[in-house]
Enzyme design. Structure first.
Site, mmCIF file in Angstrom:
data_model
loop_
_atom_site.group_PDB
_atom_site.id
_atom_site.type_symbol
_atom_site.label_atom_id
_atom_site.label_comp_id
_atom_site.label_asym_id
_atom_site.label_seq_id
_atom_site.Cartn_x
_atom_site.Cartn_y
_atom_site.Cartn_z
ATOM 1 N N CYS A 1 0.905 -1.201 -0.065
ATOM 2 C CA CYS A 1 0.221 0.034 -0.079
ATOM 3 C C CYS A 1 0.894 1.290 0.093
ATOM 4 C CB CYS A 1 -0.872 0.097 1.230
ATOM 5 S SG CYS A 1 -2.256 1.426 1.354
ATOM 6 N N CYS B 1 -1.793 1.728 -2.610
ATOM 7 C CA CYS B 1 -2.558 2.988 -2.696
ATOM 8 C C CYS B 1 -2.135 4.614 -2.596
ATOM 9 C CB CYS B 1 -3.582 2.549 -1.245
ATOM 10 S SG CYS B 1 -3.371 1.123 -0.470
ATOM 11 N N LYS C 1 -0.024 5.269 -5.770
ATOM 12 C CA LYS C 1 -1.077 5.395 -6.900
ATOM 13 C C LYS C 1 -1.916 6.987 -6.703
ATOM 14 C CE LYS C 1 -5.156 3.855 -6.044
ATOM 15 N NZ LYS C 1 -5.681 2.516 -5.769
ATOM 16 N N TYR D 1 6.729 4.351 9.684
ATOM 17 C CA TYR D 1 6.243 2.934 9.889
ATOM 18 C C TYR D 1 7.240 2.510 10.868
ATOM 19 C CZ TYR D 1 1.985 2.384 7.394
ATOM 20 O OH TYR D 1 0.770 2.265 6.753
ATOM 21 N N TYR E 1 -9.512 -3.471 -11.109
ATOM 22 C CA TYR E 1 -9.526 -1.788 -10.593
ATOM 23 C C TYR E 1 -8.213 -1.078 -10.580
ATOM 24 C CZ TYR E 1 -7.299 -2.481 -6.045
ATOM 25 O OH TYR E 1 -6.575 -2.592 -4.880
ATOM 26 N N GLU F 1 -7.512 2.199 -13.095
ATOM 27 C CA GLU F 1 -6.804 3.491 -12.553
ATOM 28 C C GLU F 1 -5.584 3.784 -13.287
ATOM 29 O OE1 GLU F 1 -8.144 2.672 -7.885
ATOM 30 O OE2 GLU F 1 -6.066 1.875 -8.640
ATOM 31 N N ALA G 1 -13.325 2.172 -3.117
ATOM 32 C CA ALA G 1 -13.510 3.189 -4.011
ATOM 33 C C ALA G 1 -12.505 2.882 -5.102
ATOM 34 C CB ALA G 1 -12.942 4.559 -3.510
ATOM 35 N N HIS H 1 -26.377 21.709 0.444
ATOM 36 C CA HIS H 1 -26.317 22.262 -0.954
ATOM 37 C C HIS H 1 -25.413 23.370 -1.191
ATOM 38 C CE1 HIS H 1 -28.526 23.416 -4.392
ATOM 39 N NE2 HIS H 1 -28.729 24.706 -4.146
ATOM 40 N N GLU I 1 -26.026 15.502 -2.075
ATOM 41 C CA GLU I 1 -27.145 15.712 -1.588
ATOM 42 C C GLU I 1 -28.244 14.975 -2.517
ATOM 43 O OE1 GLU I 1 -29.058 19.785 -1.932
ATOM 44 O OE2 GLU I 1 -27.380 20.179 -3.729
HETATM 45 C C1 LIG Z 1 -1.390 -1.080 -7.473
HETATM 46 C C2 LIG Z 1 -2.148 -1.270 -6.270
HETATM 47 C C3 LIG Z 1 -2.990 -0.137 -5.770
HETATM 48 C C4 LIG Z 1 -3.978 -0.459 -4.647
HETATM 49 N N1 LIG Z 1 -4.641 0.467 -4.252
HETATM 50 C C5 LIG Z 1 -5.430 0.378 -3.074
HETATM 51 C C6 LIG Z 1 -6.403 1.301 -2.534
HETATM 52 O O1 LIG Z 1 -6.363 2.194 -3.052
HETATM 53 N N2 LIG Z 1 -6.815 1.020 -1.498
HETATM 54 C C7 LIG Z 1 -6.944 0.001 -1.106
HETATM 55 O O2 LIG Z 1 -7.520 -0.256 0.181
HETATM 56 N N3 LIG Z 1 -5.917 -1.094 -1.186
HETATM 57 C C8 LIG Z 1 -5.284 -0.980 -2.407
HETATM 58 N N4 LIG Z 1 -4.331 -1.884 -2.878
HETATM 59 C C9 LIG Z 1 -4.321 -3.218 -2.211
HETATM 60 C C10 LIG Z 1 -3.441 -3.081 -0.910
HETATM 61 O O3 LIG Z 1 -2.274 -2.567 -1.097
HETATM 62 C C11 LIG Z 1 -3.361 -4.386 -0.421
HETATM 63 O O4 LIG Z 1 -4.473 -4.797 -0.069
HETATM 64 C C12 LIG Z 1 -2.486 -4.288 0.929
HETATM 65 O O5 LIG Z 1 -1.296 -3.650 0.931
HETATM 66 C C13 LIG Z 1 -2.519 -5.827 1.602
HETATM 67 O O6 LIG Z 1 -1.589 -5.565 2.966
HETATM 68 P P1 LIG Z 1 -1.036 -6.908 3.594
HETATM 69 O O7 LIG Z 1 -0.353 -6.631 4.790
HETATM 70 O O8 LIG Z 1 -2.032 -8.219 3.289
HETATM 71 O O9 LIG Z 1 0.367 -7.064 2.316
HETATM 72 P P2 LIG Z 1 1.308 -6.236 1.989
HETATM 73 O O10 LIG Z 1 0.953 -4.680 2.290
HETATM 74 O O11 LIG Z 1 1.429 -6.588 0.510
HETATM 75 O O12 LIG Z 1 2.561 -6.247 2.872
HETATM 76 C C14 LIG Z 1 3.177 -7.683 2.726
HETATM 77 C C15 LIG Z 1 4.705 -7.359 3.144
HETATM 78 O O13 LIG Z 1 5.255 -8.671 3.452
HETATM 79 C C16 LIG Z 1 6.663 -8.521 2.930
HETATM 80 N N5 LIG Z 1 7.230 -9.863 2.745
HETATM 81 C C17 LIG Z 1 6.470 -10.839 1.849
HETATM 82 N N6 LIG Z 1 7.266 -12.062 1.950
HETATM 83 C C18 LIG Z 1 8.173 -11.978 2.954
HETATM 84 C C19 LIG Z 1 9.184 -12.732 3.679
HETATM 85 N N7 LIG Z 1 9.156 -14.119 3.315
HETATM 86 N N8 LIG Z 1 10.032 -12.154 4.607
HETATM 87 C C20 LIG Z 1 9.720 -10.947 4.789
HETATM 88 N N9 LIG Z 1 8.740 -10.144 4.479
HETATM 89 C C21 LIG Z 1 8.276 -10.444 3.241
HETATM 90 C C22 LIG Z 1 6.463 -7.798 1.475
HETATM 91 O O14 LIG Z 1 7.760 -7.132 1.170
HETATM 92 C C23 LIG Z 1 5.553 -6.614 1.939
HETATM 93 O O15 LIG Z 1 6.214 -5.524 2.482
HETATM 94 C C24 LIG Z 1 -3.695 -1.699 -3.940
HETATM 95 C C25 LIG Z 1 -2.686 -2.660 -4.386
HETATM 96 C C26 LIG Z 1 -1.851 -2.173 -5.714
HETATM 97 C C27 LIG Z 1 -0.978 -3.193 -6.009
#
Ligand SMILES: Cc1cc2nc3c(=O)[nH]c(=O)nc-3n(C[C@H](O)[C@H](O)[C@H](O)COP(=O)(O)OP(=O)(O)OC[C@H]3O[C@@H](n4cnc5c(N)ncnc54)[C@H](O)[C@@H]3O)c2cc1C
Length: 459
Positions: free
Chosen positions: A43, A48, A51, A99, A177, A181, A340, A435, A440
């Protein structure tokens, strides 16, 4: 705890992993987390956040045009892609630091590296093993490019955020989506965009009226939208690419981006060897409490392939932490998750589509409205806004809300609360409008667009 280094070890510091780790640590647990790529996950780094920054950037083109009708003369325009990407990267670095601080301040031990599961209670990172009472898999997903000749010439959204230059011509492949986008982003920034989708209409799962309306608006803006078509081969010819389509025709382009889906990141990290069951799509199979087939290994977020959205991964992380360290027994409520699409114009939606409502309810009423937003009366922009409410006739509850128009996501967040509270159409009607706004319209829709006496009659 004596035998374990950690109460909880989280693999993946993305949306879900960071939240679960932080909250668990706040509840007093000793927590470790591994991240192999970037803090904040998809994200923050390639999803997100960047993007939406690119969507903002791309919309300026229309804003400059719109300004003329309000008396503004906008000087010669020039867009510089490297400036946008540099500034975007700086913002992402700032978020990465935040973070890191959030985790540090909560007392979570961060290990930068790829973690693998050795057994039900052991993790390995950078050659070091750790023992944990519980392990949480929060490894997210990864984009997939279909196995066609020349696929190495295509990029995914991961790379799109780091291109050196804006391509003059772009092909976007996909109908989800992310594809929609990026079609809007590249088009708004000045690239000539063709979007190809193999199905008969994009945005499967969204309300049909919304899908049609958005397709019309995108075509009006000049995006070459082609359904029922696909690339069979990609060839590189000097600096350009040739996309061969199923019908034998070719499109010459400067960039081909695939947004054809994402696969859960669950393979190759020792899960199957440890006895964790994955489903046919490669997602970790979990119960209502996010527990996998191994009782000490849990999973949340995109890797479980339920609803792949950041706020869902975060909410799952909160449920898990409260259950694990506060003795709660909560489950995640997946009903009425608002969402969205940052297409141009935006989509906002919560609740059921008309098709789903017809399946689930015996009688529904539909209210729709399509109009020129006030801003465009002077701008001359021919973009329209669409709104739709779906009401269960028996209870009068509003069970579906859909909008295509500027800031649809902002409107939908508020309406999402109303739907979650079970608001009725009478309560919508009793709400005084603001309004002049587009929103609305949702409290002044009185005429049924069409009603469906009952399912049997409709069939
Ligand atoms: C282009 C794009 C646009 C998006 N836009 C939106 C949006 O507008 N709104 C929305 O709500 N969601 C959006 N999403 C979806 C959203 O990003 C994901 O749903 C969300 O990030 C999922 O969170 P997560 O914690 O499951 O995984 P992630 O955020 O993917 O985190 C997983 C993490 O694990 C790490 N990892 C993986 N394997 C290992 C390992 N073996 N050892 C150590 N680290 C590891 C990765 O490097 C990563 O940092 C978008 C996704 C994309 C690709």
């Amino acid at each position: 705890m004596a035998d374990y280094d950690f109460d909880l070890y989280v693999i993946g510091a993305g949306s879900g992993g960071v939240r679960a780790a932080r909250i668990s640590a706040n509840y007093g647990a000793k927590v470790g987390i591994a991240e192999e790529r970037y803090l904040g996950g998809t994200c923050v780094n390639v999803g997100c956040v960047p993007k939406k920054l690119l969507v903002y950037a791309s919309h300026f083109a229309e804003d400059f045009n719109d300004a003329a009708g309000f008396g503004w003369t906008v000087g010669k325009r020039k867009f510089d892609w490297p400036t946008l990407i540099t500034n975007k990267n700086q913002e992402i670095e700032r978020l990465n630091d935040i973070y890191g601080r959030l985790l540090g301040n909560a007392g979570v031990e961060l290990h930068e590296g790829r973690a693998t599961v050795v057994d039900a209670h052991t993790i390995s990172v950078n050659g070091q093993t750790y023992k944990a009472k519980n392990i949480l898999i929060a490894t997210g997903g990864w984009p997939v490019v279909p196995n066609i000749p020349g696929r190495e010439h295509a990029i995914t959204s991961n790379e799109a955020f780091f291109l050196d230059n804006l391509p003059e011509r772009t092909i976007i492949v996909g109908g989800g989506y992310i594809a929609v986008e990026f079609a809007g982003i590249f088009h708004g920034l000045g690239s000539e965009v063709t979007q190809l989708y193999r199905g008969s209409h994009f945005l499967r799962g969204f309300d049909d009226d919304v899908r049609t309306f958005l397709a019309d608006e995108m075509c009006k803006k000049g995006i070459d939208l082609r359904f029922n078509t696909n690339i069979t081969r990609i060839k590189k010819k000097k600096d350009v690419y040739l996309a061969e389509l199923e019908d034998g025709t070719q499109i010459e382009t400067d960039l081909i981006m695939y947004a054809t889906g994402r696969t859960p990141n669950a393979k190759g990290i020792g899960l199957e060897e440890a006895g964790v069951e994955l489903n046919a799509k490669g997602a970790v199979v979990v119960d209502d409490y996010f527990k996998s087939s191994v009782s000490s290994i849990y999973a949340i977020g995109d890797v479980i392939d339920r609803i792949a959205l950041t706020p869902v991964a975060i909410a799952e992380g909160m449920v898990l932490a409260a259950n694990m360290f506060r003795g709660e027994t909560g489950t995640m409520d997946y009903a009425d998750v608002p969402t969205a699409v940052f297409s141009q114009p935006n989509i906002g939606t919560v609740g059921l589509t008309e098709a789903q409502a017809r399946e689930a309810y015996s009688a529904i009423d539909i209210y729709t409205s399509s109009f020129t937003p006030m801003k465009h009366t002077l701008s001359g922009n021919d973009e329209k806004t669409f709104m739709k409410l779906i009401v269960d006739r028996e209870s009068d509850r509003v069970i579906g809300f859909h909008m295509v128009g500027p800031d649809a996501g902002e409107t939908t967040q508020g309406i999402g609360i109303a739907l979650k509270c079970g608001a009725t159409k009478a309560q919508f009607d009793a709400t005084v409008g603001i309004h002049p706004t587009a929103a609305e319209e949702f409290v002044t829709m009185r005429e049924k667009a069409r009603d469906d006496a009952n399912k049997a009659a409709a069939d």
